[in-house]
Scaffold this active site. Structure first.
Site, short mmCIF file in Angstrom:
data_model
loop_
_atom_site.label_atom_id
_atom_site.label_comp_id
_atom_site.label_asym_id
_atom_site.label_seq_id
_atom_site.Cartn_x
_atom_site.Cartn_y
_atom_site.Cartn_z
N GLY A 119 -4.00 -4.82 -4.23
CA GLY A 119 -5.02 -3.85 -4.64
C GLY A 119 -4.35 -2.61 -5.18
N HIS A 120 -4.48 -2.37 -6.46
CA HIS A 120 -3.87 -1.19 -7.05
C HIS A 120 -4.97 -0.27 -7.57
CE1 HIS A 120 0.28 -3.17 -8.00
NE2 HIS A 120 0.02 -3.07 -6.73
N ASP B 65 0.82 -1.22 0.00
CA ASP B 65 0.00 0.00 0.00
C ASP B 65 0.85 1.27 0.00
OD1 ASP B 65 -2.28 -1.70 0.30
OD2 ASP B 65 -1.82 -1.82 2.43
N GLN C 256 2.24 -6.30 -2.82
CA GLN C 256 2.55 -6.24 -1.39
C GLN C 256 3.86 -5.47 -1.17
OE1 GLN C 256 1.75 -9.85 -2.47
NE2 GLN C 256 -0.27 -8.97 -2.42
N LYS D 186 1.94 2.00 -5.16
CA LYS D 186 2.58 1.44 -6.36
C LYS D 186 1.76 1.67 -7.61
CE LYS D 186 3.04 -2.75 -4.48
NZ LYS D 186 2.86 -2.48 -3.07
P1 IMP Z 1 -2.48 -12.92 2.56
O1 IMP Z 1 -1.56 -12.41 1.52
O2 IMP Z 1 -3.94 -12.73 2.20
O3 IMP Z 1 -2.16 -14.30 2.99
O4 IMP Z 1 -2.28 -11.99 3.87
C1 IMP Z 1 -1.10 -12.04 4.64
C2 IMP Z 1 -0.72 -10.66 5.15
O5 IMP Z 1 -0.34 -9.84 4.05
C3 IMP Z 1 -1.84 -9.90 5.87
O6 IMP Z 1 -1.26 -9.11 6.89
C4 IMP Z 1 -2.40 -9.01 4.78
O7 IMP Z 1 -3.03 -7.86 5.32
C5 IMP Z 1 -1.14 -8.64 4.04
N1 IMP Z 1 -1.37 -8.28 2.64
C6 IMP Z 1 -1.62 -9.11 1.61
N2 IMP Z 1 -1.76 -8.42 0.46
C7 IMP Z 1 -1.56 -7.13 0.77
C8 IMP Z 1 -1.51 -5.92 -0.02
O8 IMP Z 1 -1.67 -5.91 -1.25
N3 IMP Z 1 -1.27 -4.78 0.67
C9 IMP Z 1 -1.03 -4.76 2.01
N4 IMP Z 1 -1.05 -5.86 2.77
C10 IMP Z 1 -1.31 -7.03 2.16
#
Ligand code: IMP
Length: 429
Positions: free
Chosen positions: A40-41, A13, A223, A16
């Protein structure tokens, strides 16, 4: 010609979307190489707002967009995103979009397991996005995943499904859940298969070909480095490698192909989900950062935790990912503060650390050591040159780059593409 790899240098976040969109408009190909629709972009182009989770950002500008083998692909999420974007007027064809045929699939059983585990973990939960990302990566390395290429051979899937279901049925039984409905799963796969298969191909081949022809390739990370399964705040991480090195393995090119590493860095820090966050502010200042920065998740709508800029963590991320230069984003959120703070080290049980330790208990226990600077009263929003910035904001940027030992390549001053101060063009260097 140069290629560029964009990665988030914090917990995701970092903004990007805008940077990738700007680079994508000048690239010949854009590749997603890890993660899935947990990303999420948000892209703002003129009056239009596009929300992407799985499709590479190049899709909006019609640039060749590729989902690499390092991604975990939920075919139904892909279809939903495809439908939403085409309804917004975006053209997606087999000419401008391809999916690696060796990409593992996220199935409904992965989403189920993600949810069941998080529910059972109670306050110890990771705070995942609930998209089935972790379970899908587990099945990939457990050698029981169903991959995109399997969709062309559904009649020969029996022994693979035996292995997959034996594994999941045992886990589901432990949660008091019924076994996987194999017939329903097969029917769902058969229904979605033609849609996915039209885009499936050995993308490593296509990428190597366009690279040899001199294409500029943009590798689009999702991420952030602090969520990397090896280098992040384990176990509060995602299940993929989010570092720049994955751009090669997750797309089918060598490490010499990934070019300039652009680390996206937010001028303060945020995190969604659970896990350590040394500079977190649970007070009015944190609230103010969240409100001014619109810090709500694009995917889950969750409120992001907010805090001061952590130079120790960002320096570590930049080192681990070999960041060539950073894009500093959302500086305007700090406009109007009397004082701003930067974390320059940690105190851990009487010792001073200049790095973030690996053990979860130590990560939770470190106390930030702050340096305080005067804030600035003018606005940085919309600035397009250094001359547009208040002197104190320039000092802040200079201090950031000094502390993280990595130069600033660009500063983004609003969600608009044009509101950018360019110091060094990643595609030209
Ligand atoms: P998962 O990727 O759904 O398994 O989540 C694992 C961790 O990564 C959690 O803390 C999510 O909030 C975080 N996370 C996953 N994708 C994103 C992203 O695109 N932005 C920020 N945090 C993310």
């Amino acid at each position: 010609m140069a290629s560029v790899t964009v990665i988030g240098a914090q917990w995701g976040d970092e903004g990007k979307g805008k940077i990738v969109d700007w680079l994508a408009s000048r690239a010949d190909a854009v590749v997603r190489f890890q993660g899935g629709h947990n990303a999420g972009h948000t892209l703002v182009v003129g009056e239009q707002v596009y929300k992407l989770s799985l499709l590479p950002s190049g899709i909006v500008t019609g640039t060749l967009s590729i989902i690499g083998n390092g991604v975990v692909l939920d075919p139904w999420a892909l279809k939903a995103e495809f439908d939403k974007l085409t309804a917004q007027g975006v053209t997606i064809t087999t000419e401008n979009f391809a999916i690696a045929d060796n990409c593992p699939l996220i199935l409904p059983l992965h989403r189920d397991l993600d949810g069941l585990r998080e529910q059972a973990a109670g306050s110890g939960k990771i705070g995942t996005t609930g998209r089935g990302i972790g379970p899908a990566y587990e099945d990939k390395v457990g050698r029981r995943a169903i991959r995109v290429c399997d969709l062309a051979h559904l009649d020969a899937l029996d022994s693979q499904l035996d292995r997959l279901c034996a594994h999941h049925d045992a886990l589901r039984a432990g949660f008091g859940q019924p076994p996987v409905d194999r017939a329903a799963l097969l029917a769902e796969l058969a229904e979605i298969a033609p849609f996915v298969l039209q885009f499936a191909q050995p993308v490593w081949k296509r990428l190597n070909k366009v690279r040899k022809a001199g294409a500029r390739i943009l590798f689009e990370g999702a991420q952030g480095v602090l969520l990397d399964v090896d280098h992040g705040t384990y176990p509060f991480v995602t299940s993929s490698n989010t570092v720049s090195g994955t751009a090669a393995s997750g797309s089918g090119l060598g490490p010499n192909a990934t070019g300039f590493v652009l680390g996206i860095v937010k001028a303060y820090t945020t995190r969604v989900g659970s896990g350590p966050f040394p500079t977190e502010l649970e007070d009015e200042t944190g609230q103010r950062l969240g409100e001014r920065g619109h810090e709500f998740g694009t995917v889950t709508g969750r409120k992001r935790r907010c805090g001061w800029f952590d130079a120790v963590l960002t320096r570590q991320s930049c080192a681990i990912s070999g960041v060539t230069g950073i894009a500093l984003t959302k500086l305007d959120v700090l406009d109007g503060f009397d004082k701003v703070k930067i974390c320059t080290g940690y105190r851990l049980r009487g010792k001073v650390l200049d790095y973030f330790p690996s053990h979860a208990a130590d990560q939770a226990a470190v106390e930030p050591i702050y340096e305080e600077m005067d804030g600035w009263q003018g606005t940085t929003a919309g600035a397009r040159s250094w001359a547009d910035l208040p002197a104190q904001a320039i000092k802040y940027i200079q201090r950031v780059q000094e502390l993280i030992e990595t130069p600033v390549a660009l500063v983004s001053t609003s969600p608009e593409r044009e509101d950018t101060i360019l110091v060094r063009d990643p595609f030209v260097d």
